[in-house]
Every structure is written in C-alpha cells, then in structure tokens.
Motif scaffolding. Structure first.
Motif, PDB file in Angstrom:
ATOM      1  N   ASN A  14     -34.093  61.665 -56.471  1.00 22.57           N
ATOM      2  CA  ASN A  14     -32.703  61.985 -56.169  1.00 22.57           C
ATOM      3  C   ASN A  14     -32.548  62.878 -54.930  1.00 22.57           C
ATOM      4  O   ASN A  14     -31.440  63.113 -54.472  1.00 22.57           O
ATOM      5  CB  ASN A  14     -32.047  62.662 -57.370  1.00 22.57           C
ATOM      6  N   ASP A  15     -33.663  63.361 -54.412  1.00 21.48           N
ATOM      7  CA  ASP A  15     -33.616  64.170 -53.196  1.00 21.48           C
ATOM      8  C   ASP A  15     -33.583  63.310 -51.939  1.00 21.48           C
ATOM      9  O   ASP A  15     -33.451  63.839 -50.835  1.00 21.48           O
ATOM     10  CB  ASP A  15     -34.846  65.087 -53.127  1.00 21.48           C
ATOM     11  N   TYR A  16     -33.700  61.988 -52.124  1.00 22.07           N
ATOM     12  CA  TYR A  16     -33.854  61.113 -50.974  1.00 22.07           C
ATOM     13  C   TYR A  16     -32.989  59.864 -51.086  1.00 22.07           C
ATOM     14  O   TYR A  16     -32.549  59.479 -52.158  1.00 22.07           O
ATOM     15  CB  TYR A  16     -35.315  60.663 -50.837  1.00 22.07           C
ATOM     16  N   ARG A  25     -32.771  52.449 -60.618  1.00 26.60           N
ATOM     17  CA  ARG A  25     -33.674  53.602 -60.729  1.00 26.60           C
ATOM     18  C   ARG A  25     -33.636  54.132 -62.151  1.00 26.60           C
ATOM     19  O   ARG A  25     -32.654  53.959 -62.875  1.00 26.60           O
ATOM     20  CB  ARG A  25     -33.295  54.694 -59.745  1.00 26.60           C
ATOM     21  N   TRP A  60     -27.743  58.316 -45.361  1.00 26.97           N
ATOM     22  CA  TRP A  60     -27.174  57.356 -46.307  1.00 26.97           C
ATOM     23  C   TRP A  60     -25.802  56.914 -45.820  1.00 26.97           C
ATOM     24  O   TRP A  60     -24.815  57.626 -45.882  1.00 26.97           O
ATOM     25  CB  TRP A  60     -27.070  57.946 -47.697  1.00 26.97           C
ATOM     26  N   ASP A 112     -34.125  57.810 -63.563  1.00 29.31           N
ATOM     27  CA  ASP A 112     -34.315  59.207 -63.179  1.00 29.31           C
ATOM     28  C   ASP A 112     -35.344  59.899 -64.063  1.00 29.31           C
ATOM     29  O   ASP A 112     -36.115  60.739 -63.595  1.00 29.31           O
ATOM     30  CB  ASP A 112     -32.981  59.947 -63.240  1.00 29.31           C
ATOM     31  N   LEU A 142     -31.261  62.102 -47.098  1.00 28.26           N
ATOM     32  CA  LEU A 142     -29.947  61.719 -47.601  1.00 28.26           C
ATOM     33  C   LEU A 142     -28.887  61.666 -46.502  1.00 28.26           C
ATOM     34  O   LEU A 142     -27.895  60.943 -46.622  1.00 28.26           O
ATOM     35  CB  LEU A 142     -29.508  62.690 -48.697  1.00 28.26           C
ATOM     36  N   ASN A 187     -38.553  59.010 -62.722  1.00 30.80           N
ATOM     37  CA  ASN A 187     -38.677  59.203 -61.267  1.00 30.80           C
ATOM     38  C   ASN A 187     -39.178  57.926 -60.597  1.00 30.80           C
ATOM     39  O   ASN A 187     -40.077  57.949 -59.737  1.00 30.80           O
ATOM     40  CB  ASN A 187     -39.618  60.371 -60.952  1.00 30.80           C
ATOM     41  N   THR A 218     -29.050  55.616 -53.642  1.00 26.95           N
ATOM     42  CA  THR A 218     -29.106  57.063 -53.723  1.00 26.95           C
ATOM     43  C   THR A 218     -28.185  57.502 -54.835  1.00 26.95           C
ATOM     44  O   THR A 218     -27.255  56.782 -55.196  1.00 26.95           O
ATOM     45  CB  THR A 218     -28.690  57.710 -52.386  1.00 26.95           C
ATOM     46  N   TRP A 219     -28.412  58.694 -55.373  1.00 27.02           N
ATOM     47  CA  TRP A 219     -27.559  59.176 -56.456  1.00 27.02           C
ATOM     48  C   TRP A 219     -26.153  59.459 -55.951  1.00 27.02           C
ATOM     49  O   TRP A 219     -25.212  59.537 -56.739  1.00 27.02           O
ATOM     50  CB  TRP A 219     -28.156  60.437 -57.070  1.00 27.02           C
ATOM     51  N   ARG A 220     -25.975  59.584 -54.642  1.00 25.21           N
ATOM     52  CA  ARG A 220     -24.667  59.923 -54.088  1.00 25.21           C
ATOM     53  C   ARG A 220     -23.674  58.771 -54.157  1.00 25.21           C
ATOM     54  O   ARG A 220     -22.478  58.986 -54.017  1.00 25.21           O
ATOM     55  CB  ARG A 220     -24.822  60.339 -52.625  1.00 25.21           C
ATOM     56  N   SER A 227     -38.244  64.806 -56.441  1.00 25.07           N
ATOM     57  CA  SER A 227     -37.367  63.937 -57.221  1.00 25.07           C
ATOM     58  C   SER A 227     -36.834  62.825 -56.326  1.00 25.07           C
ATOM     59  O   SER A 227     -36.488  63.060 -55.164  1.00 25.07           O
ATOM     60  CB  SER A 227     -36.206  64.736 -57.788  1.00 25.07           C
TER      61      SER A 227
END
Length: 133
Positions: free
Chosen positions: A30-32, A77, A109, A79, A106, A82, A52-54, A28
């Motif tokens: 979202n893992d990176y 992005r 980041w 999701d 991540l 992907n 990043t999703w964070r 995903s």
C-alpha cells in the motif's frame, strides 16, 4: 528495500487461465503504486495493469481491460498477504511473455503515468507464461 517475487507462471493451452502472484516484502504494497508488465521475445516491455489503495479502480492497458466485454485480465491485491495478483483468462498465444511485477512511487499514480515503466523503481525477476496453440 522493497523485494518483489512473482510466481504462478507456466505452460497453459490456448483458452486456459493462470493466476500470477507478486509477494511484496520489505514494505507494504500500500506504500506504492503496483503494476504488472510483460515482455515477449524480441519486443519491448509493455504495461498490463496497475493498482493502488488510493483508487478503487485499477488501471488496465486498453487491450486487456477486464471491465470491457473483451477484457481478459483482472488485477487485485490481498493486503493481509501483502500480495498482488493478476488473473488471466482466455489466454492466447500472443500472451506468451515474461510477466513482471513492479512498484513505483504513489506520486506517479494517474492514468497518464501508471503505464510508464520508467515510473517504477522496483522490479521482480519475472515469471514465464507460455500459451500453447
């Protein structure tokens, strides 16, 4: 194994727009930490933007920050697909380059490290963007 494939490059007249896409497979996005870089002929690879999703706020290279009046590029992005995008507006001749999608851990980041290509482990093959004068 993360696999990245860019698309959307091409020849566009000065002042035109393009939207690049980076499809992520094997994991995903979202893992990176996900980033866009570019490399013009005879020049070093340079950072364009990352997200990043964070963090709700993407990170842009100062020269292309879309939050500022002279910003022209927007990273985003999807999701569900992907996929990461780079919307490029008001393109200039000096934007001509091969544009690369990259994925990094991540833990890197931060606004001090997201722009460093050494912090990205996975790279696509790139897509050529050419802007005619």
């Amino acid at each position: 194994q993360v696999h990245l494939v860019e698309s959307g490059g091409g020849l566009v007249p000065s002042g035109g727009s393009l939207r690049l896409a980076c499809i992520v497979s094997g994991s995903s996005l979202n893992d990176y930490m996900m980033g866009w870089f570019r490399q013009a002929p005879g020049k070093e690879r340079e950072f364009v933007a990352a997200l990043t999703w964070r963090d709700v706020l993407p990170y842009y290279a100062n020269t292309v920050d879309a939050r500022f009046p002279d910003g022209r590029f927007i990273i985003s992005r999807d999701d569900a697909k992907n996929t990461m995008y780079l919307q490029m507006n008001s393109l200039k001749h000096e934007d001509k380059a091969v544009y690369y999608c990259a994925a990094g851990a991540l833990e890197y980041w931060s606004r001090g490290t997201a722009g460093n290509a050494d912090n990205y482990n996975y790279w696509g093959r790139g897509t050529q963007v050419t802007v005619s004068s």
